[in-house]
Design a protein around this motif. Structure first.
Motif, short mmCIF file in Angstrom:
data_model
loop_
_atom_site.label_atom_id
_atom_site.label_comp_id
_atom_site.label_asym_id
_atom_site.label_seq_id
_atom_site.Cartn_x
_atom_site.Cartn_y
_atom_site.Cartn_z
N GLU A 190 0.82 -1.05 -0.06
CA GLU A 190 0.05 0.03 -0.07
C GLU A 190 0.82 1.23 0.04
OE1 GLU A 190 -3.21 2.05 3.04
OE2 GLU A 190 -2.69 0.31 3.35
N LEU A 191 1.98 1.26 0.69
CA LEU A 191 2.71 2.30 0.96
C LEU A 191 3.45 2.57 -0.32
CD1 LEU A 191 4.29 1.90 4.52
CD2 LEU A 191 2.84 3.62 3.69
N VAL A 192 4.14 1.62 -1.09
CA VAL A 192 4.65 1.61 -2.28
C VAL A 192 3.91 1.97 -3.52
CG1 VAL A 192 6.06 0.12 -4.09
CG2 VAL A 192 6.41 -0.08 -1.66
N ALA A 193 2.69 1.63 -3.62
CA ALA A 193 1.86 2.07 -4.67
C ALA A 193 1.43 3.36 -4.44
CB ALA A 193 0.54 1.20 -4.61
N GLY A 194 1.37 3.92 -3.25
CA GLY A 194 1.08 5.34 -3.22
C GLY A 194 2.14 6.33 -3.84
N ARG A 195 3.35 5.67 -3.88
CA ARG A 195 4.60 6.53 -4.49
C ARG A 195 4.51 6.26 -6.13
NH1 ARG A 195 7.94 9.11 -0.80
NH2 ARG A 195 6.87 9.22 1.23
N ILE A 196 3.59 5.57 -6.71
CA ILE A 196 3.88 5.25 -8.01
C ILE A 196 2.75 5.71 -8.82
CG2 ILE A 196 3.97 3.42 -9.76
CD1 ILE A 196 5.06 1.24 -7.63
N PRO A 197 2.95 6.57 -9.47
CA PRO A 197 2.05 7.42 -10.50
C PRO A 197 1.41 6.75 -11.62
CG PRO A 197 4.16 8.24 -11.14
CD PRO A 197 4.42 7.26 -10.20
N ASP A 198 0.21 7.07 -12.21
CA ASP A 198 0.06 6.32 -13.32
C ASP A 198 0.93 6.77 -14.36
OD1 ASP A 198 -2.56 5.66 -12.03
OD2 ASP A 198 -3.65 7.10 -12.70
N GLY A 199 0.98 5.95 -15.27
CA GLY A 199 1.90 5.92 -16.33
C GLY A 199 3.38 5.77 -16.10
N ALA A 200 3.57 5.19 -15.16
CA ALA A 200 5.21 4.80 -14.69
C ALA A 200 5.29 3.28 -15.31
CB ALA A 200 5.42 4.80 -13.15
N VAL A 201 6.91 3.33 -15.60
CA VAL A 201 6.97 1.93 -16.05
C VAL A 201 7.77 1.27 -15.01
CG1 VAL A 201 8.58 0.91 -17.76
CG2 VAL A 201 7.52 3.04 -18.35
N ILE A 202 7.29 -0.10 -14.76
CA ILE A 202 7.66 -0.70 -13.53
C ILE A 202 8.25 -1.90 -13.71
CG2 ILE A 202 5.74 0.18 -12.24
CD1 ILE A 202 4.20 -2.35 -12.78
N GLN A 203 9.25 -2.37 -12.78
CA GLN A 203 10.06 -3.56 -12.80
C GLN A 203 9.97 -4.13 -11.35
OE1 GLN A 203 13.26 -3.25 -10.74
NE2 GLN A 203 13.32 -5.56 -10.80
N THR A 204 9.75 -5.44 -11.46
CA THR A 204 9.86 -6.04 -10.16
C THR A 204 10.67 -7.40 -10.16
OG1 THR A 204 7.81 -7.27 -10.22
CG2 THR A 204 7.67 -5.02 -9.47
N GLY A 205 11.05 -7.97 -9.05
CA GLY A 205 11.56 -9.31 -9.04
C GLY A 205 10.22 -10.35 -8.66
N ILE A 206 10.95 -11.50 -7.96
CA ILE A 206 9.95 -12.75 -7.62
C ILE A 206 9.77 -12.70 -6.08
CG2 ILE A 206 10.38 -13.67 -9.72
CD1 ILE A 206 12.15 -15.76 -8.09
N GLY A 207 8.73 -13.12 -5.56
CA GLY A 207 8.58 -13.30 -4.14
C GLY A 207 7.32 -12.75 -3.66
N ALA A 208 6.92 -12.79 -2.39
CA ALA A 208 5.87 -12.16 -1.74
C ALA A 208 5.51 -10.76 -1.78
CB ALA A 208 5.69 -12.60 -0.35
N MET A 209 6.95 -10.30 -1.47
CA MET A 209 6.88 -8.57 -1.47
C MET A 209 6.60 -7.97 -2.93
SD MET A 209 7.34 -6.43 0.78
CE MET A 209 5.71 -5.78 0.20
N PRO A 210 7.14 -8.40 -3.90
CA PRO A 210 7.08 -7.91 -5.50
C PRO A 210 5.30 -8.23 -5.87
CG PRO A 210 8.99 -8.79 -5.48
CD PRO A 210 8.44 -9.35 -4.05
N ASP A 211 5.13 -9.43 -5.52
CA ASP A 211 3.68 -9.79 -5.87
C ASP A 211 2.73 -9.09 -5.08
OD1 ASP A 211 4.56 -11.99 -7.67
OD2 ASP A 211 3.88 -13.54 -6.36
N ALA A 212 3.09 -8.65 -3.70
CA ALA A 212 2.09 -7.91 -3.24
C ALA A 212 2.11 -6.36 -3.60
CB ALA A 212 2.38 -7.75 -1.79
N ILE A 213 3.04 -5.80 -4.06
CA ILE A 213 3.03 -4.48 -4.65
C ILE A 213 2.34 -4.57 -6.07
CG2 ILE A 213 4.49 -2.86 -5.61
CD1 ILE A 213 6.58 -3.53 -3.58
#
Length: 421
Positions: A190-213
Motif C-alpha cells: 500500500e505504501l509503495v503503490a502510493g509512491r507510483i504514479p499512473d503512467g510509470a514503467v515498472i520493474q519487479t522481481g519474484i517473491g511475496a513482496m513484489p507480488d503484493a506490490i
C-alpha cells in the motif's frame, strides 16, 4: 540429429570434465535435465551451471557426482546452496552473457528448451537470457523442443547457431506460482503503490513482496512494464486494465521482459502474442535502455538494509539465499530515468520478529547495492527517503521505519557509528 525423450543418449556429446549450462526456471529442459542426472555416473565428473530452478531435476539428494555453479540461490538452487553444493558467481545479471562470450565462465555443452511456432520457427522458450551467449560458446548444443512451451517474440533462435541434437517432447513446464501474501506485505505494498504514479514503467522481481506490490497497483492506469522477469501478477495487471504500455517511448503497447517466471496461464498468454516481447539482458537489464523510460520505477527487495542505505540481497546469516541479479542495474536506472525512482521494499523483521532487517551495518555481509545509489526504502512502518541525505539524516530516517522493538538499539549503534566516522 533428432530423438524422442526415451531415446536421449549423451554419450559422445557430453564428456568427462565438461561444464553443462542448463536453461533456467520455466525454460528448464526437464527431459534433458533428468537424462543428464540419470546418466551422470557414466558420463564422468561434470559441473552444471544453473540459474533459478523451479523443477526438482537437480535435487541435492539425487545428484551425487555433479558439481553445481550458478548466479544465485533462487528457487531450487537454494536447496543446493543450503547443502553446500552451489558455487555462487556473484555477477550482475546483465554481465553474465558477456562472461560466457569471453570464456570467463566456462561452457562446453548447452541444454536448452525451445519452442516452435506454427511456421516451424524455433525460439528460446520462456527465457531470453544468457542461454544464447552460452550456446554460441559451447562445443555442443542440445535442444528440447517442447510443444507446450510458448513461442515468444524477441527470442527467436538464430539461423546460424547449430543444434547437435534435437529432442521432441510434450511436457508441462516448470512453474512458479504467485507467492502467498500476508498482512505485512499488504501494508508495505500500500505504501509503495502510493509512491507510483499512473503512467510509470515498472520493474519487479519474484517473491511475496513484489507480488503484493503488483497486486496493489490494480487501480492504476497506463502503467508500462520493462522488467527482468514477468510473472502471473503482471498478467493480473494487464487484465485489470492497469497496464497499457501506452506511454513508453519505445516498445509502445508491449510488455517487455527477459524471462517468464510463472504458470501455464502466463505461458498461454505470451505464446505468439505480439503484445509481449522477451529481450536479452543487454535490453531487459540495460541501464542505458531503462534510463530512457520516463517514470521508470525499480521495485526490489532485500535481506537487510543498513542505516546508511547499503542493501544486502544475497546472504542471510551465513547462508546464501538470493543473488546480485539485476538489482544494481535496476536501481541505477531508476535513479537516472526522468522522473524515475528506485524502491527497496522489505518487512522490518525476520524470524517472527526476532531479527531486525534494518541493521546498523552489514558487518561483512555483501553490499549488493551501494548507499550512493539509495533512494526509497519502505517497510510496514513507513517510507525512508534517502537520496541526497547525509549519513546522520539517513540513520534517523531508517530507524523510523525499523520495528519499534529494535529502535533503541539502532539509535545507540547509530551514535557510535557516526562518532567513529
Amino acid at each position: 540429429m533428432s530423438a524422442t525423450a526415451d531415446m536421449i543418449d549423451f554419450a559422445g556429446l557430453v564428456r568427462p570434465g565438461d561444464t553443462v549450462v542448463v536453461g533456467q526456471a520455466s525454460g528448464d529442459p526437464t527431459a534433458l535435465s533428468e537424462a543428464l542426472v540419470r546418466q551422470r555416473h557414466a558420463l564422468g565428473p561434470l559441473t552444471v551451471f544453473v540459474g533459478a530452478l523451479f523443477s526438482d531435476s537437480f535435487a541435492p539428494a539425487a545428484t551425487d557426482g555433479l558439481a553445481f555453479s550458478g548466479y544465485g540461490a533462487i528457487g531450487g538452487a537454494g536447496a543446493l546452496a543450503r547443502a553446500g553444493r552451489l558455487d555462487v558467481v556473484p555477477a550482475q545479471y546483465s554481465r553474465i552473457p558477456g562472461l560466457f562470450a569471453d570464456g570467463i565462465l566456462p561452457v562446453d555443452v548447452a541444454l536448452l528448451q525451445l519452442a516452435r511456432d506454427g511456421d516451424g520457427r524455433l525460439g528460446l522458450a520462456c527465457n531470453n537470457d544468457y542461454s544464447l551467449a552460452a550456446a554460441r560458446r559451447a562445443r555442443t548444443v542440445i535442444a528440447e523442443v517442447n510443444d507446450r512451451a510458448p513461442f515468444c517474440f524477441g527470442a527467436e533462435w538464430p539461423d546460424d547457431l547449430e543444434i547437435a541434437l534435437t529432442v521432441e517432447t510434450s511436457r508441462p513446464l516448470a512453474e512458479l506460482a504467485p507467492a502467498r501474501i500476508g498482512p505485512v506485505e499488504e501494508r508495505i505494498a500500500e505504501l509503495v503503490a502510493g509512491r507510483i504514479p499512473d503512467g510509470a514503467v515498472i520493474q519487479t522481481g519474484i517473491g511475496a513482496m513484489p507480488d503484493a506490490i503488483l497486486s496493489a497497483l490494480a487501480g492504476h492506469r497506463d502503467l508500462g512494464v520493462h522488467s527482468g522477469m514477468l510473472g502471473d501478477r503482471f498478467l493480473d495487471l494487464i487484465e485489470a486494465g492497469a497496464v497499457s504500455n501506452a506511454r513508453k517511448p519505445f516498445d509502445t503497447g508491449i510488455t517487455t521482459g527477459g524471462s517468464l517466471f510463472g504458470t501455464g496461464r502466463l505461458f498461454r498468454f505470451a505464446d505468439r502474442n505480439p503484445a509481449v516481447k522477451l529481450v536479452p539482458p543487454a535490453i531487459s537489464h540495460g541501464v542505458d535502455v531503462m534510463a530512457r523510460l520516463p517514470g521508470f520505477t525499480a521495485i526490489n527487495s532485500a535481506v537487510e538494509v543498513d542505516l546508511s542505505g547499503q542493501v544486502n540481497a544475497e546472504v542471510a546469516g551465513n547462508r546464501y539465499v538470493g543473488a546480485v541479479g539485476g538489482q544494481v542495474d535496476f536501481v541505477r536506472a531508476g535513479n537516472l530515468a526522468p522522473g524515475g525512482r528506485s524502491i527497496i521494499a522489505l518487512p522490518s523483521t525476520a524470524r517472527d520478529g526476532a531479527v531486525s532487517r534494518i541493521v546498523a551495518s552489514l558487518d561483512g555481509r555483501p553490499v549488493t547495492s551501494l548507499r550512493s545509489d539509495a533512494d526509497l526504502v519502505v517497510t510496514e512502518w513507513g517510507v525512508a527517503e534517502l537520496k541526497g541525505r547525509s549519513l546522520a539524516e539517513r540513520a534517523r530516517r531508517m530507524i523510523a521505519i525499523a520495528d519499534p522493538a529494535f529502535r533503541d538499539d539502532l539509535e545507540r549503534a547509530a551514535g557510535a557509528l557516526l562518532k567513529s566516522d
